[in-house]
Write an enzyme that holds these catalytic residues in place. Structure first.
Site, PDB file in Angstrom:
ATOM      1  N   ARG A 199      92.298 -65.430  21.422  1.00 46.60           N
ATOM      2  CA  ARG A 199      93.748 -65.476  21.673  1.00 46.60           C
ATOM      3  C   ARG A 199      94.019 -65.517  23.192  1.00 46.60           C
ATOM      4  O   ARG A 199      93.191 -66.005  23.937  1.00 46.60           O
ATOM      5  CB  ARG A 199      94.431 -64.297  20.961  1.00 46.60           C
ATOM      6  CG  ARG A 199      94.304 -64.403  19.420  1.00 46.60           C
ATOM      7  CD  ARG A 199      95.053 -63.310  18.716  1.00 46.60           C
ATOM      8  NE  ARG A 199      96.478 -63.346  19.019  1.00 46.60           N
ATOM      9  CZ  ARG A 199      97.330 -62.360  18.713  1.00 46.60           C
ATOM     10  NH1 ARG A 199      96.897 -61.274  18.089  1.00 46.60           N
ATOM     11  NH2 ARG A 199      98.607 -62.463  19.030  1.00 46.60           N
TER      12      ARG A 199
ATOM     13  N   ASN B  87      92.878 -49.306  14.910  1.00 42.56           N
ATOM     14  CA  ASN B  87      93.402 -50.553  15.451  1.00 42.56           C
ATOM     15  C   ASN B  87      94.396 -50.133  16.534  1.00 42.56           C
ATOM     16  O   ASN B  87      95.550 -49.817  16.240  1.00 42.56           O
ATOM     17  CB  ASN B  87      94.099 -51.384  14.371  1.00 42.56           C
ATOM     18  CG  ASN B  87      94.603 -52.713  14.934  1.00 42.56           C
ATOM     19  OD1 ASN B  87      94.642 -52.906  16.155  1.00 42.56           O
ATOM     20  ND2 ASN B  87      95.011 -53.615  14.057  1.00 42.56           N
TER      21      ASN B  87
ATOM     22  N   ARG C 102     105.989 -59.121  10.713  1.00 42.72           N
ATOM     23  CA  ARG C 102     105.705 -59.369  12.130  1.00 42.72           C
ATOM     24  C   ARG C 102     104.803 -60.598  12.257  1.00 42.72           C
ATOM     25  O   ARG C 102     103.647 -60.571  11.819  1.00 42.72           O
ATOM     26  CB  ARG C 102     104.983 -58.156  12.707  1.00 42.72           C
ATOM     27  CG  ARG C 102     104.506 -58.345  14.124  1.00 42.72           C
ATOM     28  CD  ARG C 102     103.525 -57.266  14.536  1.00 42.72           C
ATOM     29  NE  ARG C 102     103.103 -57.481  15.901  1.00 42.72           N
ATOM     30  CZ  ARG C 102     102.051 -56.914  16.455  1.00 42.72           C
ATOM     31  NH1 ARG C 102     101.290 -56.094  15.756  1.00 42.72           N
ATOM     32  NH2 ARG C 102     101.747 -57.166  17.707  1.00 42.72           N
TER      33      ARG C 102
ATOM     34  N   GLU D 204      86.394 -49.969  15.961  1.00 42.99           N
ATOM     35  CA  GLU D 204      87.591 -50.706  16.403  1.00 42.99           C
ATOM     36  C   GLU D 204      87.867 -51.840  15.414  1.00 42.99           C
ATOM     37  O   GLU D 204      86.943 -52.542  15.013  1.00 42.99           O
ATOM     38  CB  GLU D 204      87.330 -51.272  17.801  1.00 42.99           C
ATOM     39  CG  GLU D 204      88.474 -52.077  18.368  1.00 42.99           C
ATOM     40  CD  GLU D 204      88.104 -52.738  19.702  1.00 42.99           C
ATOM     41  OE1 GLU D 204      87.025 -52.445  20.275  1.00 42.99           O
ATOM     42  OE2 GLU D 204      88.900 -53.583  20.155  1.00 42.99           O
TER      43      GLU D 204
ATOM     44  N   HIS E 103      90.658 -55.132  14.319  1.00 46.64           N
ATOM     45  CA  HIS E 103      91.808 -56.008  14.598  1.00 46.64           C
ATOM     46  C   HIS E 103      91.987 -56.988  13.453  1.00 46.64           C
ATOM     47  O   HIS E 103      91.002 -57.516  12.924  1.00 46.64           O
ATOM     48  CB  HIS E 103      91.612 -56.792  15.899  1.00 46.64           C
ATOM     49  CG  HIS E 103      91.452 -55.898  17.068  1.00 46.64           C
ATOM     50  ND1 HIS E 103      92.512 -55.253  17.656  1.00 46.64           N
ATOM     51  CD2 HIS E 103      90.342 -55.486  17.729  1.00 46.64           C
ATOM     52  CE1 HIS E 103      92.057 -54.491  18.640  1.00 46.64           C
ATOM     53  NE2 HIS E 103      90.743 -54.612  18.693  1.00 46.64           N
TER      54      HIS E 103
ATOM     55  N   TYR F   1      99.549 -62.377  11.610  1.00 45.40           N
ATOM     56  CA  TYR F   1      99.150 -61.098  11.021  1.00 45.40           C
ATOM     57  C   TYR F   1      99.220 -61.053   9.502  1.00 45.40           C
ATOM     58  O   TYR F   1      98.850 -60.038   8.902  1.00 45.40           O
ATOM     59  CB  TYR F   1     100.002 -59.970  11.626  1.00 45.40           C
ATOM     60  CG  TYR F   1      99.809 -59.838  13.126  1.00 45.40           C
ATOM     61  CD1 TYR F   1      98.580 -59.441  13.652  1.00 45.40           C
ATOM     62  CD2 TYR F   1     100.833 -60.163  14.024  1.00 45.40           C
ATOM     63  CE1 TYR F   1      98.378 -59.347  15.019  1.00 45.40           C
ATOM     64  CE2 TYR F   1     100.640 -60.075  15.399  1.00 45.40           C
ATOM     65  CZ  TYR F   1      99.409 -59.659  15.891  1.00 45.40           C
ATOM     66  OH  TYR F   1      99.208 -59.574  17.247  1.00 45.40           O
TER      67      TYR F   1
ATOM     68  N   PRO G  93     100.653 -49.404  17.814  1.00 45.87           N
ATOM     69  CA  PRO G  93     102.044 -49.855  17.920  1.00 45.87           C
ATOM     70  C   PRO G  93     102.325 -51.203  17.260  1.00 45.87           C
ATOM     71  O   PRO G  93     101.502 -52.116  17.312  1.00 45.87           O
ATOM     72  CB  PRO G  93     102.282 -49.940  19.437  1.00 45.87           C
ATOM     73  CG  PRO G  93     100.939 -49.946  20.057  1.00 45.87           C
ATOM     74  CD  PRO G  93     100.037 -49.197  19.134  1.00 45.87           C
ATOM     75  N   ASN G  94     103.493 -51.252  16.668  1.00 41.04           N
ATOM     76  CA  ASN G  94     104.047 -52.447  16.002  1.00 41.04           C
ATOM     77  C   ASN G  94     103.392 -52.776  14.659  1.00 41.04           C
ATOM     78  O   ASN G  94     103.823 -53.703  13.974  1.00 41.04           O
ATOM     79  CB  ASN G  94     103.998 -53.674  16.927  1.00 41.04           C
ATOM     80  CG  ASN G  94     104.848 -53.465  18.153  1.00 41.04           C
ATOM     81  OD1 ASN G  94     106.024 -53.114  18.025  1.00 41.04           O
ATOM     82  ND2 ASN G  94     104.278 -53.643  19.334  1.00 41.04           N
TER      83      ASN G  94
ATOM     84  N   ALA H 202      98.173 -53.281  20.876  1.00 40.11           N
ATOM     85  CA  ALA H 202      98.238 -53.699  22.286  1.00 40.11           C
ATOM     86  C   ALA H 202      97.548 -52.705  23.220  1.00 40.11           C
ATOM     87  O   ALA H 202      97.074 -53.096  24.298  1.00 40.11           O
ATOM     88  CB  ALA H 202      99.691 -53.897  22.701  1.00 40.11           C
TER      89      ALA H 202
HETATM   90  C1  DQA Z   1      95.956 -56.573  17.108  1.00 41.39           C
HETATM   91  C2  DQA Z   1      95.748 -57.506  18.295  1.00 41.39           C
HETATM   92  C3  DQA Z   1      96.455 -56.985  19.517  1.00 41.39           C
HETATM   93  O1  DQA Z   1      96.256 -57.863  20.623  1.00 41.39           O
HETATM   94  C4  DQA Z   1      97.952 -56.903  19.242  1.00 41.39           C
HETATM   95  O2  DQA Z   1      98.613 -56.350  20.363  1.00 41.39           O
HETATM   96  C5  DQA Z   1      98.269 -56.167  17.995  1.00 41.39           C
HETATM   97  C6  DQA Z   1      97.420 -56.335  16.826  1.00 41.39           C
HETATM   98  C7  DQA Z   1      95.322 -57.124  15.817  1.00 41.39           C
HETATM   99  O3  DQA Z   1      95.191 -56.353  14.874  1.00 41.39           O
HETATM  100  O4  DQA Z   1      94.978 -58.294  15.747  1.00 41.39           O
HETATM  101  O5  DQA Z   1      99.295 -55.497  17.916  1.00 41.39           O
HETATM  102  O6  DQA Z   1      95.306 -55.325  17.398  1.00 41.39           O
END
Ligand code: DQA
Length: 143
Positions: free
Chosen positions: A106, A73, A17, A97, A99, A22, A9-10, A76
């Site tokens: 963080r 990825n 964003r 995984e 990120h 990011y 998501p997002n 959240a």
């Molecule tokens: C994320 C880190 C997560 O905490 C966050 O909610 C994201 C992006 C990252 O790629 O750093 O949406 O997965």
């Protein structure tokens, strides 16, 4: 080797964003980087982005016969989705995984990953390079 790449998501908002966190690379640019590197590594990638937990689970199921490995990825969902964790475990596919940021540096809630125990490896904190390292890991280590 076929590698399924799932952005949670997002991540469709990448590029605009919170660029301080990011970066400025858009999702389309990131997917293009992955496809170019995949071609060089002689592996195939399919890239998808979904905002909903159930849609991610359906995607994993739908591509499970095609995929030899998963790069995910979970965004959240990383921090609380037992449903995605169980779906990855159910697939019995090697998973990695990823990120963009370093979640261990963080907010406290981001330090927890319920996904980590069902993944063979994790790459974080390097922006798009986290994904490229995951791709290389899959291509070289999981063959
Ligand atoms: C994320 C880190 C997560 O905490 C966050 O909610 C994201 C992006 C990252 O790629 O750093 O949406 O997965």
């Amino acid at each position: 080797m076929n590698i399924l790449v799932v952005h949670g998501p997002n991540l469709h908002l990448l590029g605009r964003r919170e660029p301080r966190l990011y970066g400025r690379t858009t999702l389309e640019q990131l997917n293009r980087l992955l496809k170019t590197r995949a071609a060089a590594l002689r592996v195939k990638v399919r890239c998808f982005q979904k905002n909903c937990e159930g849609a991610i689970i359906d995607l994993l199921t739908a591509h499970s016969a095609w995929a030899d490995a998963l790069i995910i990825n979970p965004a959240a969902y990383t921090h609380y989705s037992y449903a995605i964790r169980d779906a990855i475990a159910a697939l019995a596919l090697p998973a990695v995984e990823v990120h963009l940021t370093d979640i261990s540096r963080r907010e406290p809630f981001r330090k927890v990953s319920v996904i980590r125990p069902v993944c063979a490896a994790r790459f974080k904190g390097e922006g798009p390079a986290s994904y490229l390292k995951a791709l290389e890991y899959c291509a070289k280590r999981l063959k």
